[in-house]
Write an enzyme that holds these catalytic residues in place. Structure first.
Site, mmCIF file in Angstrom:
data_model
loop_
_atom_site.group_PDB
_atom_site.id
_atom_site.type_symbol
_atom_site.label_atom_id
_atom_site.label_comp_id
_atom_site.label_asym_id
_atom_site.label_seq_id
_atom_site.Cartn_x
_atom_site.Cartn_y
_atom_site.Cartn_z
ATOM 1 N N GLU A 34 -5.087 145.387 11.834
ATOM 2 C CA GLU A 34 -3.589 145.665 11.433
ATOM 3 C C GLU A 34 -3.442 146.472 10.139
ATOM 4 O O GLU A 34 -3.875 145.820 9.146
ATOM 5 C CB GLU A 34 -2.892 144.344 11.600
ATOM 6 C CG GLU A 34 -2.654 143.576 12.953
ATOM 7 C CD GLU A 34 -1.917 142.442 12.528
ATOM 8 O OE1 GLU A 34 -2.150 141.504 12.033
ATOM 9 O OE2 GLU A 34 -0.853 142.226 13.159
ATOM 10 N N TRP B 14 5.991 136.118 6.156
ATOM 11 C CA TRP B 14 6.933 136.971 5.251
ATOM 12 C C TRP B 14 7.363 138.102 5.974
ATOM 13 O O TRP B 14 8.601 138.605 5.232
ATOM 14 C CB TRP B 14 6.393 137.313 4.172
ATOM 15 C CG TRP B 14 4.859 137.850 4.268
ATOM 16 C CD1 TRP B 14 3.686 137.434 4.065
ATOM 17 C CD2 TRP B 14 4.770 139.165 4.634
ATOM 18 N NE1 TRP B 14 2.577 138.474 4.599
ATOM 19 C CE2 TRP B 14 3.322 139.436 4.762
ATOM 20 C CE3 TRP B 14 5.538 140.455 4.779
ATOM 21 C CZ2 TRP B 14 2.701 140.740 5.039
ATOM 22 C CZ3 TRP B 14 5.108 141.573 5.199
ATOM 23 C CH2 TRP B 14 3.670 141.802 5.319
ATOM 24 N N ASN B 15 6.928 138.529 6.990
ATOM 25 C CA ASN B 15 7.507 139.891 7.352
ATOM 26 C C ASN B 15 8.793 140.047 8.032
ATOM 27 O O ASN B 15 9.593 140.961 7.728
ATOM 28 C CB ASN B 15 6.424 140.806 8.192
ATOM 29 C CG ASN B 15 6.327 139.949 9.600
ATOM 30 O OD1 ASN B 15 6.426 138.866 9.654
ATOM 31 N ND2 ASN B 15 5.636 140.779 10.599
ATOM 32 N N GLU C 112 1.867 132.670 17.882
ATOM 33 C CA GLU C 112 2.235 134.243 17.749
ATOM 34 C C GLU C 112 1.372 134.735 16.789
ATOM 35 O O GLU C 112 1.673 134.619 15.629
ATOM 36 C CB GLU C 112 3.573 134.432 17.461
ATOM 37 C CG GLU C 112 4.574 133.724 18.668
ATOM 38 C CD GLU C 112 4.722 134.590 19.910
ATOM 39 O OE1 GLU C 112 4.238 135.716 19.822
ATOM 40 O OE2 GLU C 112 5.149 134.065 20.912
ATOM 41 N N LEU C 113 0.705 135.605 16.990
ATOM 42 C CA LEU C 113 -0.481 136.098 15.989
ATOM 43 C C LEU C 113 -0.727 137.638 15.928
ATOM 44 O O LEU C 113 0.441 138.227 16.154
ATOM 45 C CB LEU C 113 -2.042 135.384 16.532
ATOM 46 C CG LEU C 113 -1.944 133.951 16.877
ATOM 47 C CD1 LEU C 113 -3.377 133.402 17.262
ATOM 48 C CD2 LEU C 113 -1.666 133.100 15.554
ATOM 49 N N CYS D 277 4.012 142.747 13.503
ATOM 50 C CA CYS D 277 2.863 142.651 14.527
ATOM 51 C C CYS D 277 3.025 143.564 15.530
ATOM 52 O O CYS D 277 1.777 143.773 16.234
ATOM 53 C CB CYS D 277 2.615 141.025 15.073
ATOM 54 S SG CYS D 277 4.611 140.706 15.656
ATOM 55 N N ARG E 15 9.654 150.459 11.782
ATOM 56 C CA ARG E 15 10.642 149.495 11.958
ATOM 57 C C ARG E 15 9.858 148.390 10.762
ATOM 58 O O ARG E 15 8.528 148.090 10.968
ATOM 59 C CB ARG E 15 10.697 148.684 13.152
ATOM 60 C CG ARG E 15 11.578 147.466 13.384
ATOM 61 C CD ARG E 15 11.890 146.982 14.640
ATOM 62 N NE ARG E 15 12.285 145.794 14.672
ATOM 63 C CZ ARG E 15 11.460 144.702 15.131
ATOM 64 N NH1 ARG E 15 10.524 144.833 15.620
ATOM 65 N NH2 ARG E 15 12.078 143.303 15.216
ATOM 66 N N ALA F 106 6.819 131.422 4.586
ATOM 67 C CA ALA F 106 5.747 132.000 3.692
ATOM 68 C C ALA F 106 6.220 131.748 2.394
ATOM 69 O O ALA F 106 7.261 132.060 1.919
ATOM 70 C CB ALA F 106 5.722 133.561 4.250
ATOM 71 N N LYS G 180 7.902 125.347 7.264
ATOM 72 C CA LYS G 180 7.033 125.771 6.245
ATOM 73 C C LYS G 180 7.203 127.523 6.197
ATOM 74 O O LYS G 180 6.346 127.951 6.883
ATOM 75 C CB LYS G 180 5.499 125.331 6.037
ATOM 76 C CG LYS G 180 5.096 125.505 4.332
ATOM 77 C CD LYS G 180 3.679 126.001 4.480
ATOM 78 C CE LYS G 180 3.372 127.451 4.901
ATOM 79 N NZ LYS G 180 3.973 128.282 3.626
HETATM 80 P P1 NAP Z 1 -0.731 134.267 7.423
HETATM 81 O O1 NAP Z 1 -1.333 134.950 5.961
HETATM 82 O O2 NAP Z 1 -1.253 134.134 8.422
HETATM 83 O O3 NAP Z 1 0.463 133.436 7.040
HETATM 84 C C1 NAP Z 1 1.407 132.932 7.725
HETATM 85 C C2 NAP Z 1 1.979 131.651 7.471
HETATM 86 O O4 NAP Z 1 0.851 130.673 7.431
HETATM 87 C C3 NAP Z 1 2.483 131.521 5.962
HETATM 88 O O5 NAP Z 1 3.467 130.634 6.013
HETATM 89 C C4 NAP Z 1 1.497 131.112 5.050
HETATM 90 O O6 NAP Z 1 1.725 130.363 4.041
HETATM 91 C C5 NAP Z 1 0.731 130.072 6.304
HETATM 92 N N1 NAP Z 1 -0.690 129.707 5.840
HETATM 93 C C6 NAP Z 1 -1.601 130.538 5.265
HETATM 94 N N2 NAP Z 1 -2.740 129.830 5.314
HETATM 95 C C7 NAP Z 1 -2.744 128.593 6.034
HETATM 96 C C8 NAP Z 1 -3.344 127.391 6.244
HETATM 97 N N3 NAP Z 1 -4.848 127.427 6.021
HETATM 98 N N4 NAP Z 1 -3.040 126.363 6.951
HETATM 99 C C9 NAP Z 1 -1.567 126.550 7.295
HETATM 100 N N5 NAP Z 1 -0.664 127.462 6.901
HETATM 101 C C10 NAP Z 1 -1.350 128.498 6.391
HETATM 102 O O7 NAP Z 1 0.273 135.725 8.001
HETATM 103 P P2 NAP Z 1 1.080 136.528 6.998
HETATM 104 O O8 NAP Z 1 0.335 137.582 6.190
HETATM 105 O O9 NAP Z 1 2.212 136.085 6.414
HETATM 106 O O10 NAP Z 1 1.954 137.583 8.056
HETATM 107 C C11 NAP Z 1 1.183 138.694 8.805
HETATM 108 C C12 NAP Z 1 0.511 138.339 10.104
HETATM 109 O O11 NAP Z 1 1.578 137.695 10.866
HETATM 110 C C13 NAP Z 1 0.203 139.480 10.842
HETATM 111 O O12 NAP Z 1 -0.959 139.196 11.406
HETATM 112 C C14 NAP Z 1 1.046 139.669 11.854
HETATM 113 O O13 NAP Z 1 0.550 140.487 12.992
HETATM 114 C C15 NAP Z 1 1.563 138.445 12.092
HETATM 115 N N6 NAP Z 1 2.716 138.192 12.972
HETATM 116 C C16 NAP Z 1 2.786 137.971 14.262
HETATM 117 C C17 NAP Z 1 4.114 137.948 14.880
HETATM 118 C C18 NAP Z 1 3.888 137.529 16.329
HETATM 119 O O14 NAP Z 1 4.993 137.160 16.999
HETATM 120 N N7 NAP Z 1 2.874 137.752 17.201
HETATM 121 C C19 NAP Z 1 4.946 138.141 14.268
HETATM 122 C C20 NAP Z 1 4.791 138.366 12.766
HETATM 123 C C21 NAP Z 1 3.853 138.575 12.285
HETATM 124 P P3 NAP Z 1 1.793 131.276 2.667
HETATM 125 O O15 NAP Z 1 2.583 132.304 2.529
HETATM 126 O O16 NAP Z 1 1.692 130.221 1.481
HETATM 127 O O17 NAP Z 1 0.028 131.521 2.650
#
Ligand code: NAP
Length: 483
Positions: free
Chosen positions: A387, A156-157, A256-257, A290, A284, A182, A180
């Site tokens: 984080e 979602w970010n 990308e975690l 991330c 930002r 967020a 899919k």
């Molecule tokens: P998240 O909870 O891991 O969710 C990311 C996506 O995965 C959402 O679409 C979510 O759907 C889905 N998801 C959740 N549980 C799942 C499962 N069991 N199986 C399949 N899909 C699933 O992360 P977030 O809170 O949205 O985003 C923040 C994280 O993203 C942070 O850790 C950040 O560092 C990381 N990030 C990394 C990068 C990079 O390029 N390295 C860039 C941006 C963000 P729902 O929304 O329906 O739960």
């Protein structure tokens, strides 16, 4: 309040070039984090819908893969132009579903569009090679084929950019996709679909299925033999789960975690530049990135000066509804995000950190948290290992290069590190010893569609952007020929 903005935003599933309700009629609410009001209700895909989306992507794949690279490139170029035409509308939509300040959303839209322009150019640079086998004398012909249907899962970010960073190269490579987004921020991608259609992306090439049942829906797709790539951006925790899921059918993963970025300021740094970089690296997207600087290491000789100036800058930021003029700091995305920041700050302060500015949520409606600077953050504070994902800068001091390199590397993450020094030789020497996929050397921003974005260690596998981003959606085929 936002009726005009939302009036034409689609809220159903986009499958095979048509809008559909979920097969069981389920919907999910989208909340404006500045007001906590429900602003839309979006269809929530079931496993059957996910199968229909893979059917559509699979049916569209041969036609898209066979299209001439130039034609694919021109469609992508058109998509870039149309997004820029609609940039203000998309930026406002990002702000109302994600909360970020409009200036951040405008930056995101430009960044998101750029992945189509860059990949329009990459689409025609799928280069192979020919060489001669040293012993047999046969020719070694190497080419790259579209890998197949790709499942894209995004956070979602950055509701626009994290998706276009995948859709752009996937389409350039000749793949079709099911995205899919967020659940907190599905509107931006749904709003993008008519734009892609207008650009000429054929039906079925890009399918979008928001879903509250993320786990089930994504798992079903990863067990469909037609799916050959999973490209995920999100937390390391969910990334690990998807790697397990992908293992069953040996689906090619791009991950990308999470990150835990150190921001190192050496005693010879240009402090003005370091403050400017710190504000970008930390603020930002209100710290919800991330790439956000999570741990500031400032040389003990300049720490007090740096802390004073950073505190003044952070304390001057205007907080409020991201759509309002002059607001630099909108609300965090949801209550869980706000609660986590509150908990991390309380933990650090309870263990001895000193609040230089901010540090207390204002309460009331909206998930607001002020720009905060903490000094003397102890090593056992949770925020140094997790984080923060919020507008909180945690400061510590260091004495020597060796010490700070060791402390910066002491994390399971390895996405990005920032360092400030006027001595380029020191900067490059230290950069090489940092175990991070990206280094901001005298820069607080590393994201660029032309650069390979990605992390080492538990921050990910693979790269997005640059030529490497295209390669994630291609398979290498080698033909051994005698001629
Ligand atoms: P998240 O909870 O891991 O969710 C990311 C996506 O995965 C959402 O679409 C979510 O759907 C889905 N998801 C959740 N549980 C799942 C499962 N069991 N199986 C399949 N899909 C699933 O992360 P977030 O809170 O949205 O985003 C923040 C994280 O993203 C942070 O850790 C950040 O560092 C990381 N990030 C990394 C990068 C990079 O390029 N390295 C860039 C941006 C963000 P729902 O929304 O329906 O739960």
């Amino acid at each position: 309040m936002y009726e005009n903005l939302l009036a034409n935003v689609p809220t159903d599933l986009w499958i095979g070039g048509t809008w559909r309700k979920a097969s069981d009629g389920a919907r999910l609410d989208v909340i404006d984090p500045a007001t906590e009001n429900t602003i839309a209700s979006v269809a929530s895909a079931t496993v059957d819908d996910a199968k229909a989306a893979v059917d559509a992507a699979s049916a569209a794949m041969p036609g898209w893969a066979e299209k001439k690279p130039r034609e694919r490139g021109e469609i992508l170029r058109k998509a870039f132009e149309l997004i820029m035409r609609d940039a203000e509308r998309l930026a406002k939509l990002i702000t109302i579903e994600n909360g970020k300040a409009l200036s951040d959303s405008r930056g995101e839209v430009a960044y998101a569009a750029e992945f189509f322009r860059w990949n329009a150019e990459e689409a025609v640079r799928n280069l192979g090679s020919t060489s001669r086998a040293p012993s047999s004398g046969a020719r070694i012909l190497v080419q790259h084929k579209p890998a197949g249907v790709a499942v894209l899962v995004t956070p979602w970010n950055f509701p626009a950019a994290m998706a276009t960073r995948k859709i752009g190269p996937a389409l350039a490579a000749g793949c079709t996709v099911v995205l899919k987004p967020a659940s907190d921020t599905p509107l931006t991608m749904l709003a993008l679909m008519p734009i892609l259609e207008e650009a000429g992306v054929p039906a079925g090439c890009v399918n979008v299925i928001p879903s509250r049942s993320s786990g089930k829906v994504v798992s079903a797709m990863l067990h469909d033999p037609r799916v050959r790539v999973v490209s995920f951006t999100g937390s390391t925790e969910v990334g690990r789960k998807l790697l397990h899921e992908a293992a069953d059918n040996v689906v090619k993963p791009a991950m990308e975690l999470g990150g835990n970025a150190p921001f190192i300021v050496f005693d010879d740094a240009d402090i003005d530049a370091a403050i400017e970089g710190a504000m970008i690296a930390k603020m930002r997207n209100m710290g919800e990135a991330c790439t956000a600087a999570n741990r500031f290491y400032v040389h003990e000789k300049i720490h007090d000066e740096f802390a004073k100036r950073l505190t003044a800058k952070m304390g001057s930021l205007k907080m409020g509804n991201g759509l309002d003029d002059g607001v630099a700091l909108g609300p965090l995305v949801n209550k869980e995000g706000l609660d986590k920041v509150i908990e991390l700050v309380e933990d650090a302060v309870g263990k001895g950190a000193k609040v230089l500015t901010g540090g207390t949520a204002p309460g009331g409606k909206g998930y607001f948290y002020p720009a905060t600077v903490l000094a003397n953050v102890p090593d056992n504070a949770k925020m140094l290992n997790e984080e923060i994902f919020g507008p909180v800068a945690s400061l510590q001091t260091f004495k020597s290069d060796d010490e700070v390199i060791h402390r910066a590397n002491d994390t399971e993450y390895g996405l990005v590190a920032y360092l400030y020094t006027k001595d380029m030789s020191r900067g490059l020497r230290v950069s090489e010893r940092l175990d991070f996929g990206m280094i901001g050397l005298n820069r607080g921003l590393v994201s660029d569609p032309a650069a390979p974005f990605g992390g080492m260690k538990q921050s990910g596998i693979g790269r997005e952007g640059a030529h490497e981003g295209l390669m994630e959606f291609l398979e290498t085929q080698y033909i051994s020929v005698t001629w």
